[in-house]
Design a protein around this motif. Structure first.
Motif, PDB file in Angstrom:
ATOM      1  N   VAL A 114       0.864  -1.173   0.000  1.00  5.18           N
ATOM      2  CA  VAL A 114       0.000   0.000   0.000  1.00  5.18           C
ATOM      3  C   VAL A 114       0.902   1.224   0.000  1.00  5.18           C
ATOM      4  N   GLY A 115       0.518   2.218  -0.773  1.00  2.42           N
ATOM      5  CA  GLY A 115       1.308   3.441  -0.839  1.00  2.42           C
ATOM      6  C   GLY A 115       0.493   4.542  -1.481  1.00  2.42           C
ATOM      7  N   SER A 116       1.115   5.671  -1.642  1.00  4.23           N
ATOM      8  CA  SER A 116       0.437   6.826  -2.217  1.00  4.23           C
ATOM      9  C   SER A 116       0.119   6.621  -3.686  1.00  4.23           C
ATOM     10  N   THR A 117      -1.039   7.118  -4.110  1.00  9.28           N
ATOM     11  CA  THR A 117      -1.330   7.141  -5.546  1.00  9.28           C
ATOM     12  C   THR A 117      -0.352   8.089  -6.237  1.00  9.28           C
ATOM     13  N   VAL A 147       8.805  17.183  -1.177  1.00  2.04           N
ATOM     14  CA  VAL A 147       7.530  16.762  -1.743  1.00  2.04           C
ATOM     15  C   VAL A 147       7.669  15.336  -2.277  1.00  2.04           C
ATOM     16  N   MET A 148       6.538  14.718  -2.578  1.00  3.46           N
ATOM     17  CA  MET A 148       6.571  13.389  -3.178  1.00  3.46           C
ATOM     18  C   MET A 148       7.141  13.485  -4.591  1.00  3.46           C
ATOM     19  N   GLN A 149       7.583  12.355  -5.126  1.00  6.09           N
ATOM     20  CA  GLN A 149       8.209  12.353  -6.454  1.00  6.09           C
ATOM     21  C   GLN A 149       7.105  12.390  -7.509  1.00  6.09           C
ATOM     22  N   PRO A 161      11.920  10.275  -1.752  1.00  4.30           N
ATOM     23  CA  PRO A 161      11.041   9.199  -1.266  1.00  4.30           C
ATOM     24  C   PRO A 161      10.750   9.379   0.227  1.00  4.30           C
ATOM     25  N   PHE A 162       9.605   8.921   0.638  1.00  2.00           N
ATOM     26  CA  PHE A 162       9.203   9.059   2.039  1.00  2.00           C
ATOM     27  C   PHE A 162      10.217   8.388   2.974  1.00  2.00           C
ATOM     28  N   SER A 163      10.771   7.291   2.519  1.00  2.00           N
ATOM     29  CA  SER A 163      11.705   6.534   3.364  1.00  2.00           C
ATOM     30  C   SER A 163      12.952   7.339   3.728  1.00  2.00           C
TER      31      SER A 163
HETATM   32  C1  TK8 Z   1       4.343   6.209   2.495  1.00  2.00           C
HETATM   33  C2  TK8 Z   1       4.053   7.415   1.598  1.00  2.00           C
HETATM   34  C3  TK8 Z   1       3.391   8.534   2.374  1.00  2.00           C
HETATM   35  C4  TK8 Z   1       3.153   9.763   1.508  1.00  2.00           C
HETATM   36  C5  TK8 Z   1       4.445  10.534   1.290  1.00  2.00           C
HETATM   37  O1  TK8 Z   1       5.122   5.286   1.822  1.00  2.00           O
HETATM   38  O2  TK8 Z   1       5.335  10.022   0.611  1.00  2.00           O
HETATM   39  O3  TK8 Z   1       4.566  11.663   1.784  1.00  2.00           O
HETATM   40  O4  TK8 Z   1       2.210  10.616   2.093  1.00  2.00           O
HETATM   41  O5  TK8 Z   1       2.159   8.071   2.882  1.00  2.00           O
HETATM   42  O6  TK8 Z   1       3.225   6.979   0.531  1.00  2.00           O
END
Ligand code: TK8
Length: 335
Positions: A91-94, A173-175, A194-196
């Motif tokens: 499960v992860g972000s769209t 920000v997210m990629q 990446p969030f990690s």
């Molecule tokens: C978790 C991410 C997280 C998302 C982000 O793997 O990357 O900021 O909000 O929930 O998907």
């Protein structure tokens, strides 16, 4: 009398055969289910729920094992592992799917949904299902959407109450190009990561801030390395539960059905749990020393106006009809 007993015996035998024919076709299976957040998070609790629910429905034959904190990789790494068949579920972000199906970027345009009810209706309805179905030809099966939630800003530099306060803030920000365009047009320096890698980036001050739902700010302990929280709710962010298509195609019809059922049950659990947790999270973050700024509607309207280039670019790159369709679906729910 004897005839009756015989007839009964035959009926029972037939029922027995029918019963065994109907017994569902579940094989013993181990499902590696990866996710990015901590085990003690709304994401972790819902993965646990899914695993327990699936075990219950299959008499313990199908076992999902959760892997928290990106221990199987970041969102995009896991997506690729699913496509290759090296991992079964995640499960992860769209938002992190845009490299695979560009259309997913439409959810990231700011200030689309007013509330969770609108999001649920659109995601679970034909629009959300159509988008999820586009993953199939790329090697992924989109099962259900979970709630990540409305995103809010945190940083270490200053309270953000208006656009100008974001000036020059290095913001993770997210990629995803929509996020990069949006925050750059807000005046911040958007840094895709990446969030990690996020906690460390905040801790080492590689970036000044980030944006995520309050539940994540709590469960990822960002309050330890961030001072200011601004309640902007700029984007409603979905999570999507994915299966590897390679793996999925090898499952029996019964197995597919039971996974789908457990996924739907987990969605109901997750949304309720996330919403309850979000109500308490702001107080928790205040207690941990975060300074909370409520951003006024006037300022949010200015942000929405400023984000226009992100909409324009998404439209120009072939997304115009998709935006219209999504806005149309939201309008239907709003009525
Ligand atoms: C978790 C991410 C997280 C998302 C982000 O793997 O990357 O900021 O909000 O929930 O998907």
């Amino acid at each position: 009398m004897k005839k009756l007993v015989n007839a009964l015996a035959i009926a029972l035998a037939l029922a027995g055969i029918a019963g065994s024919v109907q017994a569902a076709d579940y094989k013993p299976r181990i499902i590696r289910f990866g996710y990015g957040l901590a085990e003690d998070s709304n994401q972790g609790r819902a993965v646990k729920f899914f695993a327990e629910d699936l075990a219950k429905r299959t008499d313990g034959k199908m076992k999902a094992k959760g892997f928290a904190s990106a221990s199987l990789g970041s969102d995009t790494q896991m997506q690729n592992a699913l496509i290759g068949g090296a991992q079964e579920m995640m499960v992860g972000s769209t938002a992190t799917l845009v490299g695979i199906v560009k259309d997913f970027g439409v959810y990231d345009l700011p200030f689309l949904f007013n509330n969770e009810k609108e999001a649920d209706a659109v995601l679970d309805g034909p629009f959300g299902q159509k988008l999820a179905a586009k993953l199939q030809e790329k090697g992924l099966v989109g099962l259900v959407y979970w709630e990540n939630g409305f995103r809010n800003l945190t940083n270490t530099k200053r309270p953000v109450a208006k656009l100008e306060d974001l000036q020059g803030i290095k913001l993770r920000v997210m990629q995803n190009p929509v996020y990069i365009d949006m925050f750059n047009s807000f005046g911040a320096n958007a840094v895709p990561l990446p969030f990690s890698e996020l906690f460390t980036a905040l801790e080492t001050k590689t970036v000044d801030g980030q944006e995520n739902p309050v539940n994540t700010i709590q469960s990822s302990k960002f309050y330890e390395v961030q001072k200011y929280l601004s309640l902007t709710k700029h984007v409603y962010s979905p999570w999507i539960v994915l299966a590897s298509k390679k793996w999925w195609d090898g499952l029996s019809a019964d197995e597919k059905k039971v996974i789908q059922e457990a996924a739907v049950a987990s969605r109901e659990f997750e949304r309720k749990d996330s919403r309850e947790a979000a109500i308490k999270a702001v107080d928790f973050l205040k207690q941990k020393g975060m300074q909370v700024t409520v951003v006024s509607d006037t300022e949010l309207a200015r942000m929405r106006e400023k984000a226009k280039p992100a909409f324009d670019k998404f439209s120009a790159e072939g997304g115009a009809d998709l935006i219209k369709e999504l806005q149309g679906e939201i309008t239907k729910v709003r009525k």
